[in-house]
Design a protein around this motif. Sequence first.
Motif, PDB file in Angstrom:
ATOM      1  N   TYR A 104       0.844  -1.191   0.000  1.00 50.43           N
ATOM      2  CA  TYR A 104       0.000   0.000   0.000  1.00 50.43           C
ATOM      3  C   TYR A 104       0.882   1.246   0.000  1.00 50.43           C
ATOM      4  CZ  TYR A 104      -4.129  -2.804   0.886  1.00 50.43           C
ATOM      5  OH  TYR A 104      -5.167  -3.707   0.776  1.00 50.43           O
ATOM      6  N   SER A 105       0.652   2.100  -0.973  1.00 51.91           N
ATOM      7  CA  SER A 105       1.426   3.327  -1.095  1.00 51.91           C
ATOM      8  C   SER A 105       0.518   4.535  -0.956  1.00 51.91           C
ATOM      9  CB  SER A 105       2.114   3.391  -2.454  1.00 51.91           C
ATOM     10  OG  SER A 105       3.008   2.310  -2.621  1.00 51.91           O
ATOM     11  N   CYS A 106       1.078   5.590  -0.383  1.00 51.10           N
ATOM     12  CA  CYS A 106       0.305   6.822  -0.291  1.00 51.10           C
ATOM     13  C   CYS A 106       0.879   7.845  -1.267  1.00 51.10           C
ATOM     14  CB  CYS A 106       0.287   7.363   1.130  1.00 51.10           C
ATOM     15  SG  CYS A 106       1.894   7.689   1.861  1.00 51.10           S
ATOM     16  N   ALA A 107       0.039   8.778  -1.649  1.00 51.29           N
ATOM     17  CA  ALA A 107       0.420   9.784  -2.627  1.00 51.29           C
ATOM     18  C   ALA A 107      -0.232  11.106  -2.263  1.00 51.29           C
ATOM     19  CB  ALA A 107       0.004   9.350  -4.024  1.00 51.29           C
ATOM     20  N   ALA A 108       0.364  12.178  -2.754  1.00 56.89           N
ATOM     21  CA  ALA A 108      -0.152  13.509  -2.455  1.00 56.89           C
ATOM     22  C   ALA A 108      -0.211  14.352  -3.721  1.00 56.89           C
ATOM     23  CB  ALA A 108       0.726  14.200  -1.417  1.00 56.89           C
ATOM     24  N   GLN A 109      -1.247  15.172  -3.798  1.00 55.89           N
ATOM     25  CA  GLN A 109      -1.353  16.137  -4.891  1.00 55.89           C
ATOM     26  C   GLN A 109      -0.918  17.487  -4.342  1.00 55.89           C
ATOM     27  OE1 GLN A 109      -5.099  18.105  -6.233  1.00 55.89           O
ATOM     28  NE2 GLN A 109      -4.808  16.860  -8.075  1.00 55.89           N
ATOM     29  N   THR A 110       0.166  18.017  -4.871  1.00 54.79           N
ATOM     30  CA  THR A 110       0.703  19.288  -4.368  1.00 54.79           C
ATOM     31  C   THR A 110       0.605  20.414  -5.375  1.00 54.79           C
ATOM     32  OG1 THR A 110       2.937  18.712  -5.090  1.00 54.79           O
ATOM     33  CG2 THR A 110       2.305  18.073  -2.853  1.00 54.79           C
ATOM     34  N   ARG A 111       0.284  20.095  -6.603  1.00 52.49           N
ATOM     35  CA  ARG A 111       0.086  21.127  -7.628  1.00 52.49           C
ATOM     36  C   ARG A 111      -1.406  21.225  -7.928  1.00 52.49           C
ATOM     37  NH1 ARG A 111       1.341  20.029 -12.357  1.00 52.49           N
ATOM     38  NH2 ARG A 111       1.778  17.796 -12.132  1.00 52.49           N
ATOM     39  N   LYS A 112      -1.880  22.457  -7.910  1.00 51.33           N
ATOM     40  CA  LYS A 112      -3.305  22.667  -8.140  1.00 51.33           C
ATOM     41  C   LYS A 112      -3.647  22.339  -9.582  1.00 51.33           C
ATOM     42  CE  LYS A 112      -6.958  26.085  -7.425  1.00 51.33           C
ATOM     43  NZ  LYS A 112      -7.757  25.128  -6.642  1.00 51.33           N
ATOM     44  N   ARG A 113      -4.754  21.612  -9.762  1.00 51.56           N
ATOM     45  CA  ARG A 113      -5.226  21.283 -11.100  1.00 51.56           C
ATOM     46  C   ARG A 113      -6.395  22.177 -11.474  1.00 51.56           C
ATOM     47  NH1 ARG A 113      -1.202  17.994  -9.500  1.00 51.56           N
ATOM     48  NH2 ARG A 113      -1.101  16.005 -10.628  1.00 51.56           N
ATOM     49  N   ALA A 114      -6.587  22.355 -12.765  1.00 53.37           N
ATOM     50  CA  ALA A 114      -7.766  23.059 -13.242  1.00 53.37           C
ATOM     51  C   ALA A 114      -8.974  22.142 -13.092  1.00 53.37           C
ATOM     52  CB  ALA A 114      -7.590  23.445 -14.703  1.00 53.37           C
ATOM     53  N   GLY A 115     -10.121  22.735 -12.877  1.00 51.95           N
ATOM     54  CA  GLY A 115     -11.340  21.942 -12.769  1.00 51.95           C
ATOM     55  C   GLY A 115     -11.389  21.143 -11.478  1.00 51.95           C
ATOM     56  N   THR A 116     -12.048  20.014 -11.538  1.00 52.55           N
ATOM     57  CA  THR A 116     -12.225  19.159 -10.364  1.00 52.55           C
ATOM     58  C   THR A 116     -11.575  17.801 -10.642  1.00 52.55           C
ATOM     59  OG1 THR A 116     -14.340  20.231  -9.914  1.00 52.55           O
ATOM     60  CG2 THR A 116     -13.881  18.175  -8.762  1.00 52.55           C
ATOM     61  N   PRO A 117     -10.350  17.621 -10.191  1.00 54.89           N
ATOM     62  CA  PRO A 117      -9.668  16.365 -10.497  1.00 54.89           C
ATOM     63  C   PRO A 117     -10.309  15.165  -9.813  1.00 54.89           C
ATOM     64  CG  PRO A 117      -8.415  17.647  -8.916  1.00 54.89           C
ATOM     65  CD  PRO A 117      -9.532  18.525  -9.379  1.00 54.89           C
ATOM     66  N   ASP A 118     -10.228  14.044 -10.483  1.00 55.45           N
ATOM     67  CA  ASP A 118     -10.719  12.788  -9.944  1.00 55.45           C
ATOM     68  C   ASP A 118      -9.582  12.120  -9.204  1.00 55.45           C
ATOM     69  OD1 ASP A 118     -12.540   9.955 -11.396  1.00 55.45           O
ATOM     70  OD2 ASP A 118     -11.673  10.276  -9.420  1.00 55.45           O
ATOM     71  N   MET A 119      -9.676  12.055  -7.913  1.00 50.76           N
ATOM     72  CA  MET A 119      -8.564  11.570  -7.118  1.00 50.76           C
ATOM     73  C   MET A 119      -8.422  10.048  -7.157  1.00 50.76           C
ATOM     74  SD  MET A 119      -7.610  14.504  -6.619  1.00 50.76           S
ATOM     75  CE  MET A 119      -6.056  13.795  -6.166  1.00 50.76           C
ATOM     76  N   ARG A 120      -9.227   9.385  -7.947  1.00 52.18           N
ATOM     77  CA  ARG A 120      -9.051   7.946  -8.142  1.00 52.18           C
ATOM     78  C   ARG A 120      -8.015   7.639  -9.211  1.00 52.18           C
ATOM     79  NH1 ARG A 120     -15.367   6.979  -9.100  1.00 52.18           N
ATOM     80  NH2 ARG A 120     -14.899   8.866 -10.306  1.00 52.18           N
ATOM     81  N   VAL A 121      -7.549   8.676  -9.862  1.00 48.35           N
ATOM     82  CA  VAL A 121      -6.626   8.513 -10.980  1.00 48.35           C
ATOM     83  C   VAL A 121      -5.200   8.839 -10.548  1.00 48.35           C
ATOM     84  CG1 VAL A 121      -6.109   9.209 -13.319  1.00 48.35           C
ATOM     85  CG2 VAL A 121      -8.482   9.098 -12.561  1.00 48.35           C
ATOM     86  N   SER A 122      -4.277   7.935 -10.809  1.00 49.24           N
ATOM     87  CA  SER A 122      -2.921   8.090 -10.275  1.00 49.24           C
ATOM     88  C   SER A 122      -2.190   9.315 -10.809  1.00 49.24           C
ATOM     89  CB  SER A 122      -2.108   6.826 -10.547  1.00 49.24           C
ATOM     90  OG  SER A 122      -1.990   6.595 -11.935  1.00 49.24           O
ATOM     91  N   PHE A 123      -2.464   9.729 -12.041  1.00 49.91           N
ATOM     92  CA  PHE A 123      -1.701  10.852 -12.586  1.00 49.91           C
ATOM     93  C   PHE A 123      -2.105  12.195 -11.975  1.00 49.91           C
ATOM     94  CE2 PHE A 123      -4.945  12.737 -15.139  1.00 49.91           C
ATOM     95  CZ  PHE A 123      -5.621  11.735 -15.821  1.00 49.91           C
ATOM     96  N   GLU A 124      -3.109  12.196 -11.129  1.00 44.72           N
ATOM     97  CA  GLU A 124      -3.476  13.433 -10.413  1.00 44.72           C
ATOM     98  C   GLU A 124      -2.562  13.680  -9.212  1.00 44.72           C
ATOM     99  OE1 GLU A 124      -5.332  15.580 -11.524  1.00 44.72           O
ATOM    100  OE2 GLU A 124      -6.838  14.667 -12.816  1.00 44.72           O
ATOM    101  N   TYR A 125      -1.692  12.729  -8.924  1.00 39.76           N
ATOM    102  CA  TYR A 125      -0.811  12.857  -7.763  1.00 39.76           C
ATOM    103  C   TYR A 125       0.608  13.220  -8.195  1.00 39.76           C
ATOM    104  CZ  TYR A 125      -4.641  10.658  -5.278  1.00 39.76           C
ATOM    105  OH  TYR A 125      -5.877  10.380  -4.742  1.00 39.76           O
ATOM    106  N   ASP A 126       1.279  13.977  -7.344  1.00 41.34           N
ATOM    107  CA  ASP A 126       2.610  14.486  -7.684  1.00 41.34           C
ATOM    108  C   ASP A 126       3.742  13.786  -6.932  1.00 41.34           C
ATOM    109  OD1 ASP A 126       0.719  17.353  -7.450  1.00 41.34           O
ATOM    110  OD2 ASP A 126       1.565  16.707  -9.361  1.00 41.34           O
ATOM    111  N   TYR A 127       3.468  13.299  -5.766  1.00 42.72           N
ATOM    112  CA  TYR A 127       4.500  12.629  -4.960  1.00 42.72           C
ATOM    113  C   TYR A 127       3.951  11.317  -4.426  1.00 42.72           C
ATOM    114  CZ  TYR A 127       7.231  16.900  -5.093  1.00 42.72           C
ATOM    115  OH  TYR A 127       7.959  17.980  -5.519  1.00 42.72           O
TER     116      TYR A 127
END
Length: 127
Positions: free
Chosen positions: A93-116
């Motif tokens: 199990y790995s954790c991830a964080a989104q640190t760059r703001k995305r346009a619109g409403t990102p779907d956090m089920r998608v891995s490419f929405e995470y930066d670290y």
Amino acid sequence: VQLQASGGGMVQAGGSLRLSCEASGRTFSNYAMGWFRQAPGKEREFVAAIRWYDDRLYYADSVKGRFTISGDHAKNTMYLQMNSLKPEDTAVYSCAAQTRKRAGTPDMRVSFEYDYWGQGTKVTVSS
């Protein structure tokens, strides 16, 4: 930004574990955090996520009703309470964080929405 996941281990089917993930580093923004898992021989899959600005929670269908995600945005910390564990929950199990703001409403089920991403913690559920 560094992410440290902990709390993994071995447990029998029906048991529980609580995973923790802490994000640290120099000043950064934290818009969402999520858990993903990868079982041996399988692709990484989404487990659960929390989007801080609106407290939106996401769960994979396979864990709904058994896992609960929570966290403390001010502490950049996230937890995953896993109950009624099954052998098919065995994975890293790995954790991830989104640190760059995305346009619109990102779907956090998608891995490419995470930066670290963190290294992960292993969960083994025996039958």
